[in-house]
Enzyme design. Sequence first.
Site, PDB file in Angstrom:
ATOM      1  N   ARG A   1      -2.100  -1.534  -4.023  1.00  0.00           N
ATOM      2  CA  ARG A   1      -3.030  -0.417  -4.045  1.00  0.00           C
ATOM      3  C   ARG A   1      -2.612   0.533  -5.161  1.00  0.00           C
ATOM      4  NH1 ARG A   1      -2.477   5.064  -0.678  1.00  0.00           N
ATOM      5  NH2 ARG A   1      -4.464   6.035  -1.202  1.00  0.00           N
TER       6      ARG A   1
ATOM      7  N   HIS B   1      -9.087   6.700  -1.847  1.00  0.00           N
ATOM      8  CA  HIS B   1      -9.051   6.009  -0.552  1.00  0.00           C
ATOM      9  C   HIS B   1     -10.214   5.014  -0.446  1.00  0.00           C
ATOM     10  CE1 HIS B   1      -6.961   9.898   0.948  1.00  0.00           C
ATOM     11  NE2 HIS B   1      -6.039   9.009   0.607  1.00  0.00           N
TER      12      HIS B   1
ATOM     13  N   ARG C   1      -0.800  18.769   0.016  1.00  0.00           N
ATOM     14  CA  ARG C   1      -1.778  19.173  -0.992  1.00  0.00           C
ATOM     15  C   ARG C   1      -2.740  20.213  -0.412  1.00  0.00           C
ATOM     16  NH1 ARG C   1      -3.518  13.246  -2.461  1.00  0.00           N
ATOM     17  NH2 ARG C   1      -2.049  12.729  -0.809  1.00  0.00           N
TER      18      ARG C   1
ATOM     19  N   ASN D   1       0.864  -1.185   0.000  1.00  0.00           N
ATOM     20  CA  ASN D   1       0.000   0.000   0.000  1.00  0.00           C
ATOM     21  C   ASN D   1       0.896   1.228   0.000  1.00  0.00           C
ATOM     22  OD1 ASN D   1      -1.761   2.098   0.511  1.00  0.00           O
ATOM     23  ND2 ASN D   1      -2.841   1.071   2.166  1.00  0.00           N
TER      24      ASN D   1
ATOM     25  N   GLU E   1      -6.694  -1.477   4.966  1.00  0.00           N
ATOM     26  CA  GLU E   1      -6.735  -1.518   3.510  1.00  0.00           C
ATOM     27  C   GLU E   1      -6.013  -2.755   2.983  1.00  0.00           C
ATOM     28  OE1 GLU E   1      -6.302   2.803   1.779  1.00  0.00           O
ATOM     29  OE2 GLU E   1      -5.130   2.653   3.617  1.00  0.00           O
TER      30      GLU E   1
END
Length: 395
Positions: free
Chosen positions: A90, A179, A238, A7, A381
């Site tokens: 991912r 996500h 960001r 990931n 995840e």
Amino acid sequence: MQVLVLNSGSSSLKFQLFSMPNETILCSGLIERIGLDNGNFKFKTANDTIELATPIPNHKVGLELLAKQLLDADTGIIKSADDIGVVGHRVVHGGKYFSDTTEITPEVKEKIKALSSLAPLHNPANLEGIEVAEAIFSNAKQVAVFDTAFHQSIPEKAYRYAIPREFSEKHSIRIYGFHGTSHKYVSEKAIAYLDKPKSKIITIHLGNGCSMTAIKDGKSIDHSLGFSPVNGLIMGTRCGDIDQSIIFYLAQKYDYSLQEINNLLQKKSGMLGLTGFSDLRDIQAEAANGNRDCQLALEMNTYRIKKYIGSYMAVLNGLDAIVFTAGIGENSSIIREMACEDLDFIGIDLDKEANNKREDGIRTISTRNSKVEVLVIPTNEELEIAKQSVSLFKD
């Protein structure tokens, strides 16, 4: 079957090795602060915990470090690279090409590369992870699980932009959402925990990248990230939501190139631009020591979260629970407290003592009188990716 899940985030790489289908974790770990001088490598098995502080300039170096540790004669977990049957990756942006888990081919890699302009902090790292894994685990099946897949249920009224139709139809410009594996995993856990299949939930994924999703009856119906993972909440580097006219202003008034503006908004803004730090732990420590820039950045960050909570409550026509997850969401009691502050009028009443406790597993951090459950649910995840990867090869 042994399944290695990678990931890759913009500045971190989480990994887990599973024995499937029984979902046994053979090892897990985290490579963090990638690109910084103070990189950190953590590797854990049932018998050993290894931590190494070392510069990790890029994802390739991190993955090579992981492969070396997996094969270590004394503390490793596999005897041969061929022990791993599947590597699940991912991948952030699937664009219009991918809405499902996909076995990786040269054509798939080309499309992932082509989509890098939409996720410049992630898709290149994802692709680098794939190519290094192909070299190290050459006999394993390589699988891509896309962040965008969970958000395919967002209705057209929410995913369309108010631009001429041709840009939506011919150029596929729309909200994709990201996500997705995290929002899917924690929302399913929340629904089971609340025992409420018919539910209205807001999931808040807070890491170096941040996003929020409005989820009705288990399906994503709106999401804070859009065409690329830049807008919405304030993130590590960001900017989040910004007036798009600023882009033209910088270009026309100050002669910034498009690449310079893109680099500014993607890599030099957010909490880094506000404070000089991209890691929230550093920002919280500085704020506690009186650094006003860091204090203001925390206020701005959580103010943005509150705005999205309010708008998504309107979209959902109510709210049963909000869920904090991911590295910051699970570990920062300060961010959770500030994000829930002064929301008692909509039924959110945080239990500060419960919020300040550090515990494993799902936990409620709202009071008994709170009309809205406030939950902390550790995301996984990696398990979600492993399950989806293995599903491709079932007989």
